[in-house]
Scaffold this motif. Structure first.
Motif, mmCIF file in Angstrom:
data_model
loop_
_atom_site.group_PDB
_atom_site.id
_atom_site.type_symbol
_atom_site.label_atom_id
_atom_site.label_comp_id
_atom_site.label_asym_id
_atom_site.label_seq_id
_atom_site.Cartn_x
_atom_site.Cartn_y
_atom_site.Cartn_z
ATOM 1 N N UNK A 158 10.020 10.098 -19.704
ATOM 2 C CA UNK A 158 9.041 9.696 -18.428
ATOM 3 C C UNK A 158 8.988 8.453 -18.144
ATOM 4 N N UNK A 159 9.132 7.447 -18.885
ATOM 5 C CA UNK A 159 9.537 5.964 -18.443
ATOM 6 C C UNK A 159 10.738 5.853 -17.595
ATOM 7 N N UNK A 160 11.807 6.536 -17.708
ATOM 8 C CA UNK A 160 12.988 6.573 -16.888
ATOM 9 C C UNK A 160 12.718 7.124 -15.366
ATOM 10 N N UNK A 161 11.847 8.260 -15.363
ATOM 11 C CA UNK A 161 11.458 9.037 -14.352
ATOM 12 C C UNK A 161 10.789 8.222 -13.433
ATOM 13 N N UNK A 162 9.794 7.602 -14.174
ATOM 14 C CA UNK A 162 8.647 6.615 -13.473
ATOM 15 C C UNK A 162 9.353 5.381 -13.063
ATOM 16 N N UNK A 163 10.075 4.843 -13.654
ATOM 17 C CA UNK A 163 10.710 3.577 -13.120
ATOM 18 C C UNK A 163 11.605 3.838 -11.832
ATOM 19 N N UNK A 164 12.579 4.873 -12.014
ATOM 20 C CA UNK A 164 13.270 5.241 -10.798
ATOM 21 C C UNK A 164 12.563 5.702 -9.706
ATOM 22 N N UNK A 165 11.319 6.397 -9.947
ATOM 23 C CA UNK A 165 10.507 6.701 -8.636
ATOM 24 C C UNK A 165 9.755 5.524 -8.042
ATOM 25 N N UNK A 166 9.250 4.533 -9.053
ATOM 26 C CA UNK A 166 8.648 3.435 -8.543
ATOM 27 C C UNK A 166 9.784 2.620 -7.537
ATOM 28 N N UNK A 167 10.756 2.230 -8.199
ATOM 29 C CA UNK A 167 11.842 1.804 -7.367
ATOM 30 C C UNK A 167 12.457 2.428 -6.096
ATOM 31 N N UNK A 168 12.338 3.540 -5.909
ATOM 32 C CA UNK A 168 12.632 4.600 -4.798
ATOM 33 C C UNK A 168 11.406 4.189 -3.844
ATOM 34 N N UNK A 169 10.105 4.254 -4.245
ATOM 35 C CA UNK A 169 9.125 4.150 -3.326
ATOM 36 C C UNK A 169 9.120 2.912 -2.721
ATOM 37 N N UNK A 170 9.440 1.760 -3.590
ATOM 38 C CA UNK A 170 9.471 0.464 -2.875
ATOM 39 C C UNK A 170 10.566 0.421 -2.005
ATOM 40 N N UNK A 171 11.845 0.868 -2.164
ATOM 41 C CA UNK A 171 12.950 0.893 -1.130
ATOM 42 C C UNK A 171 12.518 1.523 0.018
ATOM 43 N N UNK A 172 11.722 2.844 -0.087
ATOM 44 C CA UNK A 172 11.430 3.743 1.244
ATOM 45 C C UNK A 172 10.465 2.861 2.094
ATOM 46 N N UNK A 173 9.497 2.093 1.315
ATOM 47 C CA UNK A 173 8.442 1.297 2.057
ATOM 48 C C UNK A 173 9.057 0.263 2.564
ATOM 49 N N UNK A 174 10.094 -0.437 1.909
ATOM 50 C CA UNK A 174 10.666 -1.485 2.622
ATOM 51 C C UNK A 174 11.556 -1.197 3.754
ATOM 52 N N UNK A 175 12.253 -0.156 3.413
ATOM 53 C CA UNK A 175 13.152 0.527 4.772
ATOM 54 C C UNK A 175 12.523 0.598 6.039
ATOM 55 N N UNK A 199 0.929 -1.219 0.122
ATOM 56 C CA UNK A 199 0.105 -0.001 0.229
ATOM 57 C C UNK A 199 0.824 1.242 0.051
ATOM 58 N N UNK A 200 1.866 1.405 0.695
ATOM 59 C CA UNK A 200 2.990 2.272 0.829
ATOM 60 C C UNK A 200 3.615 2.803 -0.349
ATOM 61 N N UNK A 201 3.827 1.726 -1.131
ATOM 62 C CA UNK A 201 4.679 1.920 -2.323
ATOM 63 C C UNK A 201 4.009 1.684 -3.601
ATOM 64 N N UNK A 202 2.680 1.343 -3.525
ATOM 65 C CA UNK A 202 1.796 1.343 -4.626
ATOM 66 C C UNK A 202 2.455 0.355 -5.526
ATOM 67 N N UNK A 203 2.993 -0.750 -5.046
ATOM 68 C CA UNK A 203 3.327 -1.736 -5.746
ATOM 69 C C UNK A 203 2.759 -2.894 -5.936
ATOM 70 N N UNK A 204 2.885 -3.938 -7.054
ATOM 71 C CA UNK A 204 2.149 -5.222 -7.042
ATOM 72 C C UNK A 204 2.763 -6.380 -6.250
ATOM 73 N N UNK A 205 1.866 -7.457 -6.097
ATOM 74 C CA UNK A 205 2.411 -8.572 -5.426
ATOM 75 C C UNK A 205 2.475 -9.718 -6.496
ATOM 76 N N UNK A 206 3.322 -10.703 -6.059
ATOM 77 C CA UNK A 206 3.688 -11.708 -7.092
ATOM 78 C C UNK A 206 3.479 -13.014 -6.227
ATOM 79 N N UNK A 207 3.801 -14.155 -6.907
ATOM 80 C CA UNK A 207 3.640 -15.401 -6.418
ATOM 81 C C UNK A 207 4.196 -15.585 -5.277
#
Length: 508
Positions: A103-120, A74-82
Motif C-alpha cells: 500500500x505504501x508503494x501504491x500511495x507514493x506512486x499515486x501521490x507523485x503522479x497526482x503532483x505531476x498531473x497538477x504541475x503539468x 489543491x489539485x494534487x493534495x500535496x504540501x508546501x515547503x519553505x
C-alpha cells in the motif's frame, strides 16, 4: 487584514515576550501530559507501522527552477515547503506487513503522479532530486537573495509567505547577525534570508514503534545506521551551476551530500557542530528523553495555537504548541509523538521515529527501496537484539559526516552480530541487507517481494550511487570542453530527463 499586514502581524506576535512566555507554559504543560502518557502505556500500539514524506521541486520546460502556483497544491493534495518551488507528498501510515508495504508503494506512486498531473496543467514538471542545480531565469543570487523590509520585517520574495516561515526567517537572521553564509569547496554564499535552505530536498521514512519501552533501542539503532544507509543513497554533490567559477577541482572536492552543510549552515549560524539546532542527535535512555529534549531546545518563532485545526488527530490537537516546537527541533533523527496509529480508536496516539538524513531519490522505485531498507533494517536489528548499539556514539556521528563528505568512498563504522568492530564496507553491507531481510520477513513479506524491493539499492554496493553518477557526468562534460557551470547544467538536464520514471537509478 491584508496579506502584508498578516505577515508583519504574525512576526510581531511571534516575537512578543508575552507570546513566548505563554507558548513556553503551554509546551511545559503539554510535555508533562505526554510524559505521563508514555509512562502509562497510552502511546503503546498494536503493531509496527510505516509512512513516508517525499520532497521535490518544480521546473519549467527548459529545466529551470520554477515557482509552484497555489492552485497546484489543491489539485494534487500535496504540501508546501519553505521555498515557492518546493512541494511535498506524503503516504499516510499503514501497518508494517506485506499489505501495508504494498500500500505504501501504491500511495507514493499515486501521490507523485497526482503532483505531476497538477504541475503539468501549468506547464511545469516535478523533479525527484536532492538539490536543484539549474537556476531560475533570474539566476540563483537574485532568486535566493531577493528580500524586502516591511515595517522592519524581512520578507524573502521566494519564500512561502506564511507567518510561520517569515517569523522563523527573521528569528534566525537575528541570531546570525542578519546574514546566512555557506562556505563549501568552490563556493562562498551569503544571503539576508534562510531561503538557501530550500536548495535541499529529502525523503523521510517513518517507523512507529509499538512498545515505548523498546523505543530507545530502536532510536539508538537508527543513529548507527545513518552513515551506511546514506552511503548507498547520497545524491547532492552540486549547488546551482551559476554559483561556480570554472574550477574543475571542485568536482573531486565537493561533498557528496551538500544538503547537510546547506541545512546546518542555514540554521546553525556559528554554533559548533554538536551544539547547533540542526545536528546529529544524542542517544536516548528512555522514551521520555525525546520529550525532554524538545522542551529544552531553544524556542524559535513560537506560535500560539488558538482555534480548531481539522487537519490534526484528536491527540495532537491537545499538544499543538509542543508539536510546533518539535517541528523546529531539527535533528537528523527525531522522535514524533501523537500520530494516530493504524487501526485503533479515534483518540489513539503513537510514538514513532522520523528518519531524516536521506536525500530525495531519482525515481519512485528508488524511493520505495530506501523506505523498505530503513524500516526493515531497524525492525530486523531491533528484534534480533543485534549489538550495533555497542558502537560508540561518536563513531556513528563521525561515520555520518564522513559519508556526507565522501559518499560511497567514506569509511564506515559498524559492530557485527558477533560484537566485532569493523570498517569493511562489504561486511557492513552484508549485515545491512541481511537484517533488513530479517525485519521484512518478520513483517510477513515473502523472499521474492523482499528481493525485488531491495534490489535497486543492493546493486549500489559497488559505489554506483546518484552522487557519484553526477560527479562522473560533470567530469566527462568538462573533459569534453565544457566549463564547470556548463558541465553541471548538462549533467542536470540528463538527470531530469531520466528521473521520475520506472527505470531504477542503477539501470541508467
Amino acid at each position: 487584514m491584508g496579506t502584508d499586514s498578516s505577515l508583519v502581524g504574525g512576526v510581531a506576535e511571534s516575537t512578543d515576550p508575552e507570546t513566548r512566555a505563554a507558548f513556553e507554559r503551554r509546551v511545559d504543560e503539554q510535555a508533562e501530559r505526554i510524559r505521563a502518557d508514555i509512562r502509562s502505556g497510552r502511546l503503546d500500539t498494536d503493531e509496527f507501522a510505516v509512512g513516508m514524506e517525499l520532497e521535490g521541486y518544480a521546473v519549467d520546460d527548459a529545466g529551470r527552477l520554477a515557482r509552484v502556483p497555489e492552485a497546484v497544491f489543491d489539485r494534487a493534495d500535496c504540501g508546501k515547503e519553505l521555498g515557492v518551488h518546493n512541494f511535498e507528498v506524503n503516504s499516510a501510515a499503514t501497518t508494517f506487513d506485506a499489505a501495508g508495504i504494498a500500500d505504501q508503494a501504491e500511495r507514493i506512486r499515486a501521490n507523485v503522479d497526482a503532483a505531476a498531473s497538477a504541475l503539468g496543467e501549468v506547464d511545469l514538471a516535478p523533479v525527484l532530486d536532492a538539490m536543484w542545480t539549474i537556476p531560475p531565469a533570474e539566476g540563483t543570487d537574485a532568486y535566493l537573495g531577493s528580500v524586502e523590509r516591511r515595517d522592519g520585517v524581512v520578507v524573502a520574495e521566494n519564500m512561502r509567505h506564511h507567518p510561520r516561515y517569515v517569523a522563523l526567517d527573521n528569528e534566525i537572521l537575528e541570531r546570525s547577525d542578519g546574514s546566512i553564509t555557506l562556505d563549501v569547496p568552490g563556493v562562498s554564499l551569503s544571503y539576508p534570508t534562510i531561503l538557501m535552505e530550500s536548495l535541499a530536498t529529502s525523503i523521510q521514512p517513518h517507523l512507529q514503534i509499538p512498545d515505548v519501552e523498546t523505543f530507545p533501542r530502536y532510536f539508538n539503532l537508527a543513529l548507527r545506521t545513518m552513515g551506511p544507509v546514506l552511503s548507498l543513497s547520497s545524491n547532492a554533490p552540486f549547488l546551482p551551476a551559476d554559483c561556480y567559477d570554472d574550477d574543475p577541482a571542485v568536482i573531486d572536492a565537493t561533498p557528496h551530500e551538500l544538503r547537510v552543510p546547506v541545512f546546518e549552515g542555514s540554521i546553525n549560524a556559528d554554533a559548533p557542530r554538536d551544539e547547533g539546532k540542526v545536528r546529529f542527535p544524542d542517544d536516548v535512555a528512555q522514551a521520555t528523553d525525546v520529550v525532554d529534549r524538545v522542551v529544552a531546545d531553544e524556542t524559535y518563532a513560537p506560535v500560539l495555537a488558538d482555534g480548531d485545526d481539522p487537519n490534526t488527530s484528536p491527540y495532537r490537537a491537545t499538544i499543538r504548541e509542543y508539536d510546533h516546537k518539535r517541528g523546529v527541533h531539527w535533528r537528523w533523527v527525531r522522535g514524533v509523538v501523537g500520530g494516530h496509529p493504524v487501526g485503533t480508536e479515534p483518540d489513539g496516539a503513537s510514538l514513532r521515529i522520523e528518519y531524516r538524513p536521506l536525500p530525495t531519490q531519482p525515481t519512485v522505485r528508488d524511493t520505495i527501496a530506501v523506505q523498505v531498507l530503513v524500516v526493515g533494517l531497524l525492525r530486523g536489528l531491533g528484534t534480533a537484539d543485534h549489538p550495533l548499539t555497542e558502537l560508540p556514539w561518536a563513531a556513528a556521528r563521525d561515520c555520518f559526516y564522513d559519508v556526507v563528505a565522501d559518499g560511497p568512498d567514506a569509511p564506515l563504522a559498524w559492530v557485527t552480530a558477533d560484537g566485532d568492530r569493523t570498517t569493511d564496507p562489504e561486511t557492513v553491507y552484508d549485515e545491512l541487507f541481511a537484517y533488513a531481510r530479517r525485519g521484512l520477513r518478520d513483517a510477513g513479506l515473502d523472499d521474492d517481494t523482499i528481493d525485488a524491493s531491495l534490489e535497486p539499492l543492493e546493486r549500489r554496493r559497488d559505489g554506483t550511487v546518484p552522487s557519484a553518477w553526477k560527479k562522473a557526468r560533470v567530469r566527462e562534460a568538462v573533459a569534453d570542453g565544457d566549463t564547470l557551470p556548463e558541465a553541471v547544467e548538462r549533467m542536470q538536464r540528463d538527470y531530469i530527463e531520466r528521473a521520475g520514471g520506472e527505470t531504477p537509478f542503477v539501470d541508467w
